[in-house]
Design a protein around this motif. Sequence first.
Motif, PDB file in Angstrom:
ATOM      1  N   THR A 132       1.437  -5.576   9.940  1.00  0.00           N
ATOM      2  CA  THR A 132       1.435  -4.434   9.028  1.00  0.00           C
ATOM      3  C   THR A 132       2.518  -3.461   9.464  1.00  0.00           C
ATOM      4  OG1 THR A 132      -0.938  -4.648   8.592  1.00  0.00           O
ATOM      5  CG2 THR A 132       0.074  -2.512   8.118  1.00  0.00           C
ATOM      6  N   ARG A 181       0.874  -1.173   0.000  1.00  0.00           N
ATOM      7  CA  ARG A 181       0.000   0.000   0.000  1.00  0.00           C
ATOM      8  C   ARG A 181       0.913   1.226   0.000  1.00  0.00           C
ATOM      9  NH1 ARG A 181      -3.354  -2.720   5.038  1.00  0.00           N
ATOM     10  NH2 ARG A 181      -4.042  -4.567   3.871  1.00  0.00           N
ATOM     11  N   ALA A 222       8.790   3.739   0.103  1.00  0.00           N
ATOM     12  CA  ALA A 222       7.584   3.646  -0.729  1.00  0.00           C
ATOM     13  C   ALA A 222       7.882   4.087  -2.161  1.00  0.00           C
ATOM     14  CB  ALA A 222       6.469   4.493  -0.125  1.00  0.00           C
ATOM     15  N   ILE A 226       4.430   0.233   8.714  1.00  0.00           N
ATOM     16  CA  ILE A 226       4.504   1.529   8.050  1.00  0.00           C
ATOM     17  C   ILE A 226       5.889   1.678   7.409  1.00  0.00           C
ATOM     18  CG2 ILE A 226       4.436   4.030   8.409  1.00  0.00           C
ATOM     19  CD1 ILE A 226       1.747   2.693   8.725  1.00  0.00           C
ATOM     20  N   HIS A 270       0.686   4.246  -1.558  1.00  0.00           N
ATOM     21  CA  HIS A 270       0.190   5.606  -1.750  1.00  0.00           C
ATOM     22  C   HIS A 270      -0.687   6.019  -0.571  1.00  0.00           C
ATOM     23  CE1 HIS A 270       0.921   3.877  -5.826  1.00  0.00           C
ATOM     24  NE2 HIS A 270       1.621   4.988  -5.926  1.00  0.00           N
ATOM     25  N   ALA A 276      -1.539   8.708   2.840  1.00  0.00           N
ATOM     26  CA  ALA A 276      -0.840   9.401   3.931  1.00  0.00           C
ATOM     27  C   ALA A 276       0.142   8.500   4.659  1.00  0.00           C
ATOM     28  CB  ALA A 276      -1.868   9.958   4.918  1.00  0.00           C
ATOM     29  N   ASN A 277      -0.185   7.215   4.784  1.00  0.00           N
ATOM     30  CA  ASN A 277       0.660   6.297   5.548  1.00  0.00           C
ATOM     31  C   ASN A 277       0.949   5.045   4.727  1.00  0.00           C
ATOM     32  OD1 ASN A 277       0.748   7.755   8.177  1.00  0.00           O
ATOM     33  ND2 ASN A 277      -1.463   7.388   8.137  1.00  0.00           N
ATOM     34  N   PRO A 278       1.920   5.087   3.827  1.00  0.00           N
ATOM     35  CA  PRO A 278       2.252   3.896   3.044  1.00  0.00           C
ATOM     36  C   PRO A 278       2.718   2.766   3.947  1.00  0.00           C
ATOM     37  CG  PRO A 278       3.946   5.594   2.772  1.00  0.00           C
ATOM     38  CD  PRO A 278       2.801   6.231   3.499  1.00  0.00           C
ATOM     39  N   SER A 279       2.402   1.529   3.562  1.00  0.00           N
ATOM     40  CA  SER A 279       2.731   0.385   4.406  1.00  0.00           C
ATOM     41  C   SER A 279       2.838  -0.871   3.560  1.00  0.00           C
ATOM     42  CB  SER A 279       1.656   0.188   5.485  1.00  0.00           C
ATOM     43  OG  SER A 279       0.405  -0.120   4.892  1.00  0.00           O
ATOM     44  N   SER A 311       8.699   4.265   5.142  1.00  0.00           N
ATOM     45  CA  SER A 311       9.039   5.661   4.891  1.00  0.00           C
ATOM     46  C   SER A 311       8.644   6.057   3.473  1.00  0.00           C
ATOM     47  CB  SER A 311      10.541   5.877   5.072  1.00  0.00           C
ATOM     48  OG  SER A 311      11.257   5.217   4.041  1.00  0.00           O
ATOM     49  N   ARG A 312       8.578   7.363   3.242  1.00  0.00           N
ATOM     50  CA  ARG A 312       8.303   7.855   1.883  1.00  0.00           C
ATOM     51  C   ARG A 312       9.393   7.414   0.923  1.00  0.00           C
ATOM     52  NH1 ARG A 312       3.095   9.407   1.061  1.00  0.00           N
ATOM     53  NH2 ARG A 312       2.337  10.587   2.857  1.00  0.00           N
TER      54      ARG A 312
END
Length: 401
Positions: A264, A231, A272, A266, A233, A235-238, A268-269
């Motif tokens: 699951t 996931r 991601a 989280i 895209h 606010a919180n990619p994971s 980092s940008r």
Amino acid sequence: MTDGRGYSTKIIRLESGERFPLMVSRATGLPDAQVCSYSISQQRTGSINSAKREVDSLCLLHEWLDKQGIDLTQRVESGTLFAPHEIDMLSEWMRASKKEPRSIRGTPIPRAVKADTHSDRLGWTCDYIEWRTAPIIHRASTPAHAINLRARLTEVREQIDSLRRSGRKGQREALTDEQREFLLAVCRPDDTRNPFKPETRYRNFAIVLMLDELGTREGEPLVLKAAEDLRLHGANPSIVIVPRPNDPDEVRRKPPLVKTMGRTLIVSRVLATVLDTYAMRHRAGLKGAKRQPFFFMGTKGDGAAMSLDSVYDIFEVLRLRFPEDLPADLNPHKMRHTWNARFRQRAAELGWKDAFRDTVNNYLMGWAKNSKQSVNYSHSEIVKEASRILLDLQGKIEAMA
């Protein structure tokens, strides 16, 4: 099948997708009923890789029994099991490697396996002997006979345990900050020192970054499914790590497994973005990408999922290319130790209580809630704290002197 003499291990795949190890006689091609029953009762919930290694050891056991002319059923039912000298002989047999012998001046010298492998083989052998003996004890004709059987089995276990040695020399240490920074730098796809082929750079960087950022096991990136587990895209990619022990999509010869609990995580940008770039610009162009459910793919053009061997190859290339800057034992598991050392240090900075820290640590690593694994994986930080307090105490002594 594995190499061997009288027996070999064959992995069969059931309709459900479950893999199952069989000990097969090379002479008849038939599986051994006792070992099959043992595998069904003892190994169904574990890793297929571990189950295979255990059956490999039982192949060695039965080869030794045949060579010595020993009927295991008769020995178990009589309660005699094995004499001390026979256990010594069995131990030496379990030490032999299946690799070709070395030749020294024309004389073949058998190779020996590592101490840890030898220890595992003996442990699995003892577990199997105990399993074979348990029903005999249960239906013993008299209480005295049952007591004697248990006592003899205890003696065998104690002698086998006395012959087991670990080859581990202390705890695996984490990367230093300098080594970690160097590793991440040279793995960047645009770094001029990057040792990988252009077509694998983004994929390899994504895997190294995932191991560094999330502390995952080496096989966990390889079980991620492109359509289900990423996931990237919002606010919180994971990513979602899901145990799928009998996945019908899994056809790799050495299937990577989630040995721990699902979770699951989280991301980092940066991670991601790297994962998304690999998916859109590199993976999408590979043959069979649309049909391959697993996210990370090989580059041979056959549409296959990436193998565990390819992950290990990443670190072998890095070790060989940068021997002065990276440790000789750099591997995916060292990355996991490094993550845990960094986690423990950050938890201390945040003032977390030990119990809360361990609970969070266990979740992120996929360990059971009350697991004590964090102690093993945080050895480097413990050593650092121990050194710090020693220096502090020594300073106080020097001030008094």
